[in-house]
Design an enzyme around this catalytic site. Structure first.
Site, PDB file in Angstrom:
ATOM      1  N   ASP A 125     -42.460 -48.133   6.065  1.00  0.00           N
ATOM      2  CA  ASP A 125     -40.730 -48.487   6.091  1.00  0.00           C
ATOM      3  C   ASP A 125     -40.076 -47.018   6.665  1.00  0.00           C
ATOM      4  O   ASP A 125     -40.643 -46.045   6.111  1.00  0.00           O
ATOM      5  CB  ASP A 125     -40.237 -48.789   4.537  1.00  0.00           C
TER       6      ASP A 125
ATOM      7  N   SER B 108     -43.039 -59.002   8.683  1.00  0.00           N
ATOM      8  CA  SER B 108     -43.003 -60.019   7.711  1.00  0.00           C
ATOM      9  C   SER B 108     -42.325 -61.202   8.124  1.00  0.00           C
ATOM     10  O   SER B 108     -41.788 -61.129   9.265  1.00  0.00           O
ATOM     11  CB  SER B 108     -41.924 -59.352   6.487  1.00  0.00           C
TER      12      SER B 108
ATOM     13  N   GLU C 228     -39.546 -62.492   7.321  1.00  0.00           N
ATOM     14  CA  GLU C 228     -38.115 -62.226   7.390  1.00  0.00           C
ATOM     15  C   GLU C 228     -37.851 -61.323   8.488  1.00  0.00           C
ATOM     16  O   GLU C 228     -36.605 -61.467   9.226  1.00  0.00           O
ATOM     17  CB  GLU C 228     -37.715 -61.627   6.197  1.00  0.00           C
ATOM     18  N   ASN C 229     -39.019 -60.412   9.382  1.00  0.00           N
ATOM     19  CA  ASN C 229     -38.564 -59.537  10.255  1.00  0.00           C
ATOM     20  C   ASN C 229     -38.377 -60.530  11.418  1.00  0.00           C
ATOM     21  O   ASN C 229     -37.647 -59.984  12.412  1.00  0.00           O
ATOM     22  CB  ASN C 229     -39.738 -58.934  10.723  1.00  0.00           C
TER      23      ASN C 229
HETATM   24  C1  FPP Z   1     -39.929 -51.025   8.839  1.00  0.00           C
HETATM   25  O1  FPP Z   1     -39.279 -49.986   9.328  1.00  0.00           O
HETATM   26  C2  FPP Z   1     -40.935 -51.307   9.792  1.00  0.00           C
HETATM   27  C3  FPP Z   1     -41.259 -52.368  10.402  1.00  0.00           C
HETATM   28  C4  FPP Z   1     -40.425 -53.622   9.887  1.00  0.00           C
HETATM   29  C5  FPP Z   1     -42.421 -52.747  11.173  1.00  0.00           C
HETATM   30  C6  FPP Z   1     -43.596 -51.859  11.206  1.00  0.00           C
HETATM   31  C7  FPP Z   1     -44.295 -51.943  12.496  1.00  0.00           C
HETATM   32  C8  FPP Z   1     -44.864 -50.667  12.858  1.00  0.00           C
HETATM   33  C9  FPP Z   1     -45.408 -49.438  12.268  1.00  0.00           C
HETATM   34  C10 FPP Z   1     -45.228 -50.553  14.238  1.00  0.00           C
HETATM   35  C11 FPP Z   1     -46.375 -51.999  14.467  1.00  0.00           C
HETATM   36  C12 FPP Z   1     -47.458 -52.055  13.709  1.00  0.00           C
HETATM   37  C13 FPP Z   1     -48.786 -51.994  14.353  1.00  0.00           C
HETATM   38  C14 FPP Z   1     -49.767 -52.177  13.270  1.00  0.00           C
HETATM   39  C15 FPP Z   1     -49.010 -51.971  15.730  1.00  0.00           C
HETATM   40  P1  FPP Z   1     -37.621 -50.357   9.490  1.00  0.00           P
HETATM   41  O2  FPP Z   1     -37.596 -50.734  10.871  1.00  0.00           O
HETATM   42  O3  FPP Z   1     -37.059 -51.404   8.523  1.00  0.00           O
HETATM   43  O4  FPP Z   1     -37.124 -49.036   9.069  1.00  0.00           O
HETATM   44  P2  FPP Z   1     -35.523 -48.729   8.594  1.00  0.00           P
HETATM   45  O5  FPP Z   1     -35.599 -49.393   6.955  1.00  0.00           O
HETATM   46  O6  FPP Z   1     -35.458 -47.381   8.490  1.00  0.00           O
HETATM   47  O7  FPP Z   1     -34.376 -49.338   9.337  1.00  0.00           O
END
Ligand code: FPP
Length: 257
Positions: free
Chosen positions: A25, A70, A72-73
């Protein structure tokens, strides 16, 4: 100063978690702090995935599960979802060679069939090409959420009962858990969440029943091998009791002469 004062404490014994799961996160906040678009945070997040996968192997962690997308994403802005799927496809194409070279098996959990066709193609290819490796496993949680996982498992179990392949009155966790998407995987020992949030957000809610939880303020793009080692050190200091008493789980102390 007595000589013993410089010796490491017995409590510093190395106790490496076999299975670490991470809620990655803070990509968006990392980007915002730099005046960059959110996708730049995700791009940097992919670099951290590489760093941490290597670091985990070097620290002796045999299984790493990463919450990459997720259920939810999907509700995020369309361009962000598209960019994340693009990054995932790019990552899979680029990493296949490294997985084979480092003998890392890839697995997924989640509703993979709903991902874009290109992502599914690369996932299936990488999973097949790495299926023979047994030392290290990288599990990507994609289109994953514990609640949908339980609904899917209950549905599959009911179908098996209806088909005469499972017994209605079994009611054991060992039978039910075979219908979860984590079938065949050990439960996580340690769940880490980055970015200062202290929630599980629908991640491995059943499998993490006895996991140790470590929350760190570090944003995912800044997370390093040292941060992973710190979380493992914190894990090693915890006493896992599984509902028992401290006396029951403590190793018997050696008999005094
Ligand atoms: C949460 O940060 C992160 C995600 C929803 C996506 C995670 C994805 C990656 C690290 C890249 C892709 C993964 C692979 C395995 C290639 P956020 O966007 O919710 O951050 P914030 O809470 O600061 O907005």
């Amino acid at each position: 100063m007595p000589h013993s004062a410089t010796r490491p404490e017995p409590a510093e014994r190395v106790q490496v978690p076999a299975h670490v799961a991470i809620i990655m996160d803070g990509n968006g906040r990392w980007a915002r702090a730099r005046g960059l678009p959110r996708i730049e945070g995700h791009r940097r997040g992919v670099e951290t995935v590489r760093t941490v996968t290597n670091a985990a192997r070097e620290l002796g962690i045999r299984m790493l599960t990463l919450y990459a997308f997720s259920v939810e994403n999907w509700q995020r802005p369309k361009d962000e979802v598209g960019a994340l799927m693009g990054l995932l496809e790019f990552y899979l194409k680029k990493e296949l060679q490294t997985f084979v070279q480092d003998r890392v098996r890839l697995r997924t959990i989640g509703r993979i069939d709903d991902l874009p066709a290109g992502v599914q193609k690369h996932l299936r290819h990488t999973i097949a090409e790495t299926a023979q490796f047994t030392d290290y496993t990288l599990v990507l949680a994609l289109n994953y959420g514990s609640r949908t996982e339980v609904v899917d498992a209950a549905h599959a179990y009911a179908a098996a009962v209806a088909a005469g392949q499972a017994k209605l009155n079994d009611r054991s966790w060992s039978t039910f858990s075979r219908y979860l998407s984590t079938d065949g995987l050990p439960d996580p020992d340690l769940i880490i969440r980055t970015s200062g949030e202290t929630r599980l957000s629908n991640f491995l809610l059943l499998q993490g029943a006895y996991a140790e939880l470590v929350f760190t303020p570090v944003l995912w793009p800044d997370f390093t091998k040292a941060d992973l080692a710190d979380a493992c050190a914190e894990y090693a200091r915890r006493e896992r009791r599984y509902g028992l008493t401290s006396e029951q789980v403590k190793p018997a102390s050696p008999a005094t002469p």
